[in-house]
Scaffold this motif. Structure first.
Motif, PDB file in Angstrom:
ATOM      1  N   TYR A  97       0.856  -1.182   0.000  1.00  0.00           N
ATOM      2  CA  TYR A  97       0.000   0.000   0.000  1.00  0.00           C
ATOM      3  C   TYR A  97       0.891   1.231   0.000  1.00  0.00           C
ATOM      4  CZ  TYR A  97      -3.607  -3.339   1.305  1.00  0.00           C
ATOM      5  OH  TYR A  97      -4.469  -4.418   1.323  1.00  0.00           O
ATOM      6  N   GLY A 147       1.983   0.573   4.180  1.00  0.00           N
ATOM      7  CA  GLY A 147       1.527  -0.692   4.737  1.00  0.00           C
ATOM      8  C   GLY A 147       1.707  -1.835   3.765  1.00  0.00           C
ATOM      9  N   SER A 148       1.310  -3.006   4.215  1.00  0.00           N
ATOM     10  CA  SER A 148       1.413  -4.201   3.381  1.00  0.00           C
ATOM     11  C   SER A 148       0.290  -5.154   3.757  1.00  0.00           C
ATOM     12  CB  SER A 148       2.774  -4.871   3.590  1.00  0.00           C
ATOM     13  OG  SER A 148       2.900  -5.275   4.942  1.00  0.00           O
ATOM     14  N   GLY A 149       0.147  -6.204   2.996  1.00  0.00           N
ATOM     15  CA  GLY A 149      -0.888  -7.188   3.288  1.00  0.00           C
ATOM     16  C   GLY A 149      -0.834  -8.339   2.318  1.00  0.00           C
ATOM     17  N   THR A 150      -1.905  -9.100   2.297  1.00  0.00           N
ATOM     18  CA  THR A 150      -2.004 -10.272   1.427  1.00  0.00           C
ATOM     19  C   THR A 150      -3.400 -10.317   0.812  1.00  0.00           C
ATOM     20  OG1 THR A 150      -0.485 -11.479   2.867  1.00  0.00           O
ATOM     21  CG2 THR A 150      -1.810 -12.793   1.347  1.00  0.00           C
ATOM     22  N   THR A 195      -5.848  -8.449   3.519  1.00  0.00           N
ATOM     23  CA  THR A 195      -5.423  -7.868   4.792  1.00  0.00           C
ATOM     24  C   THR A 195      -4.689  -6.567   4.512  1.00  0.00           C
ATOM     25  OG1 THR A 195      -3.309  -9.053   4.774  1.00  0.00           O
ATOM     26  CG2 THR A 195      -5.178 -10.138   5.874  1.00  0.00           C
ATOM     27  N   ALA A 196      -4.636  -5.739   5.530  1.00  0.00           N
ATOM     28  CA  ALA A 196      -3.919  -4.466   5.423  1.00  0.00           C
ATOM     29  C   ALA A 196      -3.234  -4.197   6.751  1.00  0.00           C
ATOM     30  CB  ALA A 196      -4.888  -3.335   5.082  1.00  0.00           C
ATOM     31  N   VAL A 197      -1.932  -4.404   6.769  1.00  0.00           N
ATOM     32  CA  VAL A 197      -1.141  -4.138   7.970  1.00  0.00           C
ATOM     33  C   VAL A 197      -0.678  -2.695   7.899  1.00  0.00           C
ATOM     34  CG1 VAL A 197       0.895  -4.784   9.301  1.00  0.00           C
ATOM     35  CG2 VAL A 197      -0.398  -6.539   8.076  1.00  0.00           C
ATOM     36  N   THR A 198      -1.041  -1.935   8.910  1.00  0.00           N
ATOM     37  CA  THR A 198      -0.805  -0.497   8.910  1.00  0.00           C
ATOM     38  C   THR A 198       0.528  -0.151   9.539  1.00  0.00           C
ATOM     39  OG1 THR A 198      -3.168  -0.178   9.106  1.00  0.00           O
ATOM     40  CG2 THR A 198      -1.805   1.695   9.668  1.00  0.00           C
TER      41      THR A 198
END
Length: 152
Positions: free
Chosen positions: A70, A123-126, A105-108
């Motif tokens: 993100y 951020g990152s996610g899957t 998902t969204a890791v902030t």
């Protein structure tokens, strides 16, 4: 009337200057006081709107996952802003290809996005295409999967 000589003019000017400097005939006054005060100004609205992006590789098949990054762009000329908690949802462009078949998902990272910056990682996610053993998921063949991302 007699003509003034250069010497007399110099003496007259010096005398006038001495009279003023000595305070002859001059008066002055002043006031003294105490006081307090305050001032105010309105800050810019700042912390404006950022444009968020979700980036991931294509080619998902049922049971497959992709890493998502993100990023944010901040076009504000005056102020940086902070991206807080990210929220993400999935939509598709084909009828029958259900968004509920996907998980995201969204890791902030609570990142400050500098003024006039682009592509700041926030951020990152899957993204996962959940495999359903009981439902035909052919409707998702060739579908465009979109991650809609927001920040609160």
């Amino acid at each position: 009337m007699r003509k003034m000589t250069k010497k007399n003019r110099v003496l007259a000017a010096a005398g006038a200057l001495a009279l003023v400097a000595g305070g002859g005939g001059a008066a002055y006054a002043y006031w003294t006081t105490t006081g307090t005060g305050s001032g105010q100004a309105t800050n810019s609205a700042g912390g404006g709107t950022v444009t968020l992006h979700a980036n991931f590789a294509g080619g998902l098949t049922p049971g497959d996952s992709r890493a998502v990054t993100y990023t944010a762009d901040n076009a504000d000329l005056n102020s940086s802003t902070k991206v807080g908690e990210l929220t993400a949802t999935v939509t598709t462009d084909k009828a029958g290809c259900l968004p509920s078949w996907f998980g995201v998902t969204a890791v902030t990272s609570n990142t400050t996005v500098a003024k006039t910056s682009t592509g700041t990682s926030v951020g990152s996610g899957t993204l996962t295409f959940n495999d359903s053993a009981t439902v035909d998921q052919d409707a998702c063949k060739g579908a465009v999967v979109t991650i809609n991302v927001g920040s609160v």
